[in-house]
Design a protein around this motif. Sequence first.
Motif, mmCIF file in Angstrom:
data_model
loop_
_atom_site.group_PDB
_atom_site.id
_atom_site.type_symbol
_atom_site.label_atom_id
_atom_site.label_comp_id
_atom_site.label_asym_id
_atom_site.label_seq_id
_atom_site.Cartn_x
_atom_site.Cartn_y
_atom_site.Cartn_z
ATOM 1 N N ASP A 225 29.513 23.646 71.963
ATOM 2 C CA ASP A 225 30.480 24.348 71.123
ATOM 3 C C ASP A 225 30.396 23.812 69.691
ATOM 4 O O ASP A 225 30.727 22.651 69.436
ATOM 5 N N LEU A 226 29.918 24.656 68.786
ATOM 6 C CA LEU A 226 29.782 24.233 67.392
ATOM 7 C C LEU A 226 31.074 24.450 66.607
ATOM 8 O O LEU A 226 31.140 24.146 65.413
ATOM 9 N N GLY A 227 32.106 24.984 67.277
ATOM 10 C CA GLY A 227 33.414 25.161 66.633
ATOM 11 C C GLY A 227 33.356 25.995 65.364
ATOM 12 O O GLY A 227 34.062 25.709 64.396
ATOM 13 N N LYS A 229 30.983 26.060 63.296
ATOM 14 C CA LYS A 229 30.119 25.425 62.282
ATOM 15 C C LYS A 229 28.694 25.985 62.384
ATOM 16 O O LYS A 229 28.338 26.654 63.355
ATOM 17 N N GLY A 232 24.441 22.040 64.293
ATOM 18 C CA GLY A 232 24.703 20.998 65.278
ATOM 19 C C GLY A 232 23.684 19.888 65.087
ATOM 20 O O GLY A 232 22.481 20.106 65.255
ATOM 21 N N GLN A 324 28.508 20.204 62.790
ATOM 22 C CA GLN A 324 29.212 19.753 63.998
ATOM 23 C C GLN A 324 28.405 18.603 64.608
ATOM 24 O O GLN A 324 27.235 18.783 64.942
#
Length: 391
Positions: A225-227, A229, A232, A324
């Motif tokens: 999960d890069l939220g 962003k 990574g 992230q």
Amino acid sequence: MEKYEREIREAKFAELMNKHFAASAIPKGIHCLSLRLTDEYSSNAHARRQLPSPELLPLLSNNSYYHFVVSTDNILAASVVVTSAVQSFLKPEKMVFHVITDKKTYAGMHSWFALNPVSPAIVDVKGVHQFDWLTRENVPVLEAVENHNVIRNYYHGNHIAGANLSETTPRTFASKLQARSPKYISLLNHLRIYLPELFPSLDKVVFLDDDVVVQRDLSLLWEVDLGGKVNGAVETCKGEDEWVMSKRFRNYFNFSHPLIAKNLNPDECAWAYGMNIFDLGAWRKTNIRDTYHAWLKENLKSNLTMWKLGTLPPALIAFKGHVQAIDPSWHMLGLGYQNKTNIESVKRAAVIHYNGQSKPWLQIGFEHLRPFWTKYVNYSNDFIRNCHILE
């Protein structure tokens, strides 16, 4: 005693210079491989066959597949990255590799993957000259970088002239030499900042440097999960290894420059290039590329006084707020400059990165770390045997 100490010190600097030249030079075997494969491209129709085959072309933009990008002019290194990634992947039939190279290496790179397929994975080889988007209008800064006299002299000139060796330590001199590698002004090295434009149909890609080896299934990166962003990446300011994992902005930028002091925090944590998962959809909604170009221009205007080392500093600025942090076990750094690397940690890492001068394909590579790379080289291949690339 003073005389001996002076001689020892001079010998250390001479060793560092020799190591720098050894790291910058192209080994005969790798040059031979490129020449022979280029020759094969012109004389062997099989080496020129379309990659991938026409019926597989739609998969190059199919987002249900796992897409990897490698940008390099080193054919042997590219083959190790692709082979190691395929052998470590649980569903290799779902992998697509986009190998980007320069015009002079294109024929040889194409020959290699045409004659040595990594099926069931798909490989697409492209030269930078084959991307319609990569025009002078779209990358004016990079053309300026390559043609700027100060820069050409800095990267290709005399590396001892102007260096006051009596007032510098061998370690400082070594890091300055590393910062003067000509690769830092090559378009291939800056290419990753254009991924959204080069692959307009793709949503996510993993970008791999050519000096990495993949040891674990990377499909799980797509589930991280890069939220929201864009990038990574593994952070490089905390970890057990203080020599490799102690990098903050102060290590990359000149904070006595007013623009740097005003806009950046010296204690901010840096992150690593070499194995990154990029969300291209999120990236297209940002101004990352324009920020990158703007700061490159500023550094050119200030005669490289804002930072010296490569493509990471402008990326650290451009991706600010868009990174992230991912688990450090995804990407282990320092195998090209850290002799004391912990072998157990190397075995556990998903991707190992030979960043630094001591690349595994060079004679100056560390012997105990080389086997992790050489096990993916096919030494029975005729081209590799005939070019005397030795195990």
